[in-house]
Design an enzyme around this catalytic site. Structure first.
Site, PDB file in Angstrom:
ATOM      1  N   LEU A 249      28.938  26.020  10.807  1.00 26.56           N
ATOM      2  CA  LEU A 249      27.671  25.672  10.180  1.00 26.56           C
ATOM      3  C   LEU A 249      26.763  26.888  10.135  1.00 26.56           C
ATOM      4  O   LEU A 249      26.665  27.642  11.099  1.00 26.56           O
ATOM      5  CB  LEU A 249      26.966  24.563  10.973  1.00 26.56           C
ATOM      6  CG  LEU A 249      27.787  23.328  11.341  1.00 26.56           C
ATOM      7  CD1 LEU A 249      26.935  22.361  12.152  1.00 26.56           C
ATOM      8  CD2 LEU A 249      28.320  22.643  10.104  1.00 26.56           C
ATOM      9  N   ALA A 291      23.966  30.620  13.147  1.00 31.35           N
ATOM     10  CA  ALA A 291      25.131  29.843  12.738  1.00 31.35           C
ATOM     11  C   ALA A 291      25.868  29.418  14.003  1.00 31.35           C
ATOM     12  O   ALA A 291      25.581  29.907  15.098  1.00 31.35           O
ATOM     13  CB  ALA A 291      26.050  30.666  11.831  1.00 31.35           C
ATOM     14  N   LYS A 292      26.793  28.504  13.856  1.00 30.06           N
ATOM     15  CA  LYS A 292      27.591  28.063  15.007  1.00 30.06           C
ATOM     16  C   LYS A 292      28.859  27.408  14.500  1.00 30.06           C
ATOM     17  O   LYS A 292      28.885  26.840  13.406  1.00 30.06           O
ATOM     18  CB  LYS A 292      26.800  27.066  15.862  1.00 30.06           C
ATOM     19  CG  LYS A 292      27.148  27.111  17.332  1.00 30.06           C
ATOM     20  CD  LYS A 292      26.650  28.394  17.972  1.00 30.06           C
ATOM     21  CE  LYS A 292      26.944  28.418  19.467  1.00 30.06           C
ATOM     22  NZ  LYS A 292      26.467  29.672  20.093  1.00 30.06           N
ATOM     23  N   GLY A 293      29.918  27.491  15.297  1.00 33.15           N
ATOM     24  CA  GLY A 293      31.174  26.874  14.918  1.00 33.15           C
ATOM     25  C   GLY A 293      31.917  26.378  16.135  1.00 33.15           C
ATOM     26  O   GLY A 293      31.678  26.817  17.266  1.00 33.15           O
ATOM     27  N   ASP A 348      32.283  32.561  22.148  1.00 31.85           N
ATOM     28  CA  ASP A 348      31.497  31.477  22.736  1.00 31.85           C
ATOM     29  C   ASP A 348      32.369  30.824  23.801  1.00 31.85           C
ATOM     30  O   ASP A 348      33.402  31.383  24.198  1.00 31.85           O
ATOM     31  CB  ASP A 348      31.075  30.484  21.641  1.00 31.85           C
ATOM     32  CG  ASP A 348      29.811  29.705  22.008  1.00 31.85           C
ATOM     33  OD1 ASP A 348      29.728  29.261  23.167  1.00 31.85           O
ATOM     34  OD2 ASP A 348      28.937  29.536  21.159  1.00 31.85           O
TER      35      ASP A 348
END
Length: 868
Positions: A249, A291-293, A348
């Site tokens: 995202l 953003a992040k996933g 992460d």
């Protein structure tokens, strides 16, 4: 590569015959080594049942099994599709699950079935609320709709097509209207909106073996979904295969953030939405946006790194490249959006050592960012070695202590979440010789040290941190004070010594491990240090469901129960936003995870921008390594400035309430921010604060500061002011001097030049004049954000504001007096900026006149350090 012997082994084949007596399926299990390669008969029967074919009889003829089914009327074309689907299932090309029923019910092939399944899996992550069984039954009753959705998808994205899809879209719309129940209507509308929201897919790409790729990716315009939800990404990429599923995202076109290995298969998108929202505000003073996933492993036996590789490939499959300065779209991908070449990821949870893997795939794809694609690899900055995230959060802790009049040069008590092997917890617990860590816990153990010796305990923590991997169980028991110990979280109960009860403020003699963890969270300590994973504190106004972290429901406490004076949020999502506000309203000192732990993100972003500027020059890696301390210093200074801005606004919170109320309205209208989702007070709550003479809390001000920076940056990017020579210095100041000297052309032509300048201006402007001041000037004077930025830059140079600001920070004054001094400077800057804007009467000075105006004002004005 297959061996010659393997090439001779035939894969299992399936075919059907139909006659007056019914249907019979034949499966040739090949002439491989022995019959052990055959699946159990029960599994084969179950597989056919998923196609809605019930086995009545089985006969064997050598290596061929014949399956006779109940008398069913199925046309020959459907039998061919089932045969192909069964054969693909036997050969591991797809997982034959409940969606296989659509092969017979809707008359689609197995690959189209996988496509429908992927769409439904995404919508399940988007919380449409239906089970797979229910959805399959609904779609089986609507075969024409299923075929129409597939036709619309092909019309939109088949690279061999004509590009038009009006007829297909209209037919789907007609079939949506024909739904006879509310659930059927919602299922159809959700699928219709998803196909129209998808802007790219790799579905039509071909792998090296000439076959379609075994995984697929949808790039989605999230705002176009049927029910986009309260948090709406700018774009997202959903990845689906039998082995892995995941989502990435973004909050903006130029955005980056970590990819995590999630342990939440049912709702990993919900997890990522919360993290992306945090990242979006965390990245306010950073280039680029947040953003992040996350990905989950779907098939047993698949290594996380293998799943990660598939995830990365899928993301790059639908991402543009830059070759010789030109944007190049991916092969066999119809792009229904504009150019979009910026994709940067980072490590992460669970992927800390995967950066080189990602960069290797980027190199394989010839991706323009090279090893800037995944920061933190072997040629990047090791966050754990630098301790940068913990050091940034410690900056916040130091300010809390200073403003509370608490002396960190004397021993202070700490309770913590995490262990010494963790980056944030471990590095944080080494940042002071005066830490008295009385209790901590991680997912394995609980550590209690009721009356620690600061010197002895620090040495033991350093020893554990230096081990390749450690847990609290490695702590030398002889170094623990009387009444302490290390206890497993799996224990039936824990006997509490008088010393432990006193340190934790307890009365009970025996506690379960969960109860002991709650006691640690409630401990009467100076500092609660969160370096772990999970949401441990909620508001009394919330339920555990609101925390969206079911794993920790049993140990979660409310903010009202906390007895710590200060909270340092090195970890993400440790508190719900309402919990932070409740804690602050009760006198606790807290900012927010997006403020406290932003230093790690800032380091990654600076690394990426440095690599882009430097390119592949000889000695690049050595240059980057020599800049480690410079990078850390810049990042920590950025954290200090942002946290100080919160303190300055918090010191005048009640006085500034009306200004902040107006700003919240502006952010809602111009920034598209939902105050409730963002964690800002409702109109009712603002009215109550007004009546009580209270202003916003630090966590709320932190959100205002961050969201203001985001909006100001966007407005500056939409103007020409970032191209003005007046701000050239911002671009050069962003990079270390060694890089400016080494690659001046790389900086001048940096692809994020405008974003870097806009972010630097927005960051400094909001930090120096406070959230709400810019909008107040706009309201009163009818000027734009760009006008305010130019006027502020004039005042900054005339006052030599940087020197004045630094002098205040370096003075020997008390923290209260320092805040007063900086507030006076801030008010002077606002006054002079307003005067300039009124004097120019809406006419922005020409670029070539800017320097002359500065010189004229400096001759006409004498300014002392704290007055004019």
């Amino acid at each position: 590569m297959k061996t010659a012997v393997q090439e001779q082994i035939r894969s299992p084949r399936a075919w059907f015959e139909s006659n007056n007596r019914g249907i019979r399926a034949f499966v040739d299990w090949d002439d491989s080594e022995d019959s052990r390669n055959r699946p159990p008969l029960a599994d084969v029967c179950a597989l056919f049942l998923r196609f809605d074919l019930r086995v009545d009889k089985v006969e064997s003829f050598g290596g061929v099994d014949a399956f006779t089914f109940d008398d069913l009327q199925v046309d020959l074309a459907t039998l061919h599709r089932v045969a192909a689907a069964a054969e693909a299932g036997f050969n591991g090309k797809w997982q034959v699950d409940g969606f296989a029923q659509l092969v017979t019910a809707a008359g689609i092939g197995w690959r189209e079935t996988v496509l429908v399944r992927a769409m439904c899996r995404f919508l399940a992550q988007a919380r449409w609320g239906y089970s797979e069984k229910y959805v399959v039954e609904a779609l089986s009753r609507a075969p024409e709709f299923v075929r129409a959705i597939m036709a619309l998808f092909r019309a939109r994205f088949d690279p061999a097509g004509q590009g038009g899809f009006t007829d297909e879209a209209e037919f789907v719309a007609e079939l949506v209207e024909e739904a006879t129940s509310l659930d059927d209507d919602r299922i159809r509308r959700s699928l219709q909106a998803l196909v129209l929201a998808i802007v790219r897919t790799n579905w039509f790409q071909i792998a090296e073996d000439g076959q379609p790729k075994p995984y697929l990716a949808f790039k989605i315009d999230s705002s176009s979904l049927f029910d986009p939800g309260p948090v709406v990404p700018f774009r997202e990429i959903f990845v689906h295969s039998d082995d892995v599923e995941g989502v990435h995202l973004r909050s903006g076109a130029v955005a980056r953030g970590g990819l995590r290995w999630s342990d939440r298969p049912e709702d990993f998108r919900t997890e990522v939405l919360g993290l992306m929202k945090t990242q979006a505000v965390k990245n306010a003073p950073i280039v680029p946006m947040g953003a992040k996933g996350a990905f989950v492993v779907r098939r047993a036996g698949i290594a996380p790194v293998a799943a990660y590789e598939t995830f990365i490939r899928a993301l790059l499959d639908v991402t543009d490249n830059i070759v010789a300065g030109r944007v190049i779209h991916p092969d066999r991908v119809v792009c229904a959006d504009g150019d979009d070449p910026y994709l940067v990821v980072a490590a992460d949870k669970g992927t800390a050592r995967f950066s080189d893997v990602a960069n290797g795939i980027a190199a394989e794809y010839g991706f323009w960012l090279g090893d800037a694609f995944a920061s933190g690899g072997s040629a990047g900055y090791d966050h754990k070695a630098m301790g940068i995230t913990a050091r940034g959060a410690w900056v916040a802790v130091e300010r809390h202590f200073a403003e509370a009049g608490m002396d960190m040069s004397q021993p202070f008590t700490v309770a913590g979440i995490g262990d010494m092997s963790g980056d944030v917890f471990g590095n944080g617990m080494l940042l002071s010789r005066n830490i008295r860590l009385i209790a901590a816990f991680d997912h394995r153990h609980i550590f209690i040290d009721p009356s620690p010796n600061t010197t002895v305990s620090l040495a033991e923590r350093e020893r554990l941190a230096a081990l390749p991997a450690s847990s609290w169980d490695d702590y030398n028991r002889t170094r623990i004070s009387l009444g302490g110990g290390v206890f497993r979280r799996s224990a039936k109960s824990v006997s509490m010594s008088p010393e432990a009860r006193a340190a934790l403020g307890l009365d009970a003699d025996n506690l379960t491990p969960d109860e002991l963890i709650q006691a640690i969270l409630r401990a009467p300590v100076d500092l609660l240090w969160n370096g772990g994973i999970g949401t441990y504190v909620r508001s009394e106004r919330e339920s555990d469901v609101d925390a969206q972290d079911p794993v920790n429901d049993r140990v979660r406490v409310t903010a009202a129960e906390l007895r710590a004076k200060v909270v340092g949020e090195g970890g993400n999502l440790g508190f719900t936003e309402r919990a932070r506000i409740d804690f602050a309203l009760r006198g606790g000192r807290i900012n927010g995870d997006f403020i406290d732990n932003a230093a790690g993100v800032a380091t990654s972003d600076l690394e990426v921008n440095l690599k882009v500027a430097i390119g592949e020059m000889p000695g690049r890696d050595h240059l980057l390594a020599t800049l480690t301390d410079d990078v850390a210093g810049r990042v920590l200074d950025g954290s200090r400035h942002s946290i100080l801005a919160i303190s300055l606004a918090a010191a005048q919170a009640s006085y500034l309430l009306e200004r902040h109320i107006h700003l919240i309205g502006n952010l809602e209208v111009e920034g598209g921010i939902d105050p409730l989702v963002a964690g800002l007070p409702t109109v009712t709550e603002l009215g109550r604060r007004r009546e009580l003479g209270q202003g916003l809390t630090r966590p709320e001000i932190a959100i205002l500061v961050a969201q203001s920076k985001n909006l100001v940056s966007q407005e500056l990017l939409a103007s020409t002011v970032v191209d003005d020579d007046a701000f050239n210095g911002r671009l050069l100041a962003y990079f270390p001097p060694a890089v400016v000297d080494a690659v001046p052309a790389g900086i001048e032509n940096h692809p994020l030049r405008r974003e870097i300048i806009a972010t630097a201006i927005a960051d400094e402007l909001v930090n120096r004049v406070g959230p709400g001041t810019i909008y107040r000037l706009q309201e009163r004077l009818g000027v734009s954000t760009a006008d305010v930025a130019l006027a502020y830059e004039t005042v900054r140079r005339v006052l030599d504001l940087d020197a004045v600001w630094d002098e205040c920070l370096a003075s020997a004054a008390t923290e209260e007096a320092r805040i007063d001094q900086l507030t006076e400077v801030r008010e002077l800057v606002e006054h002079l900026t307003s005067w300039l804007l009124r004097a120019q009467n809406g006419a922005r000075p020409a670029p070539d006149a800017f320097a002359a105006r500065i010189e004229r004002l400096m001759r006409a004005t004498k300014v002392t350090a704290l007055g004019a």
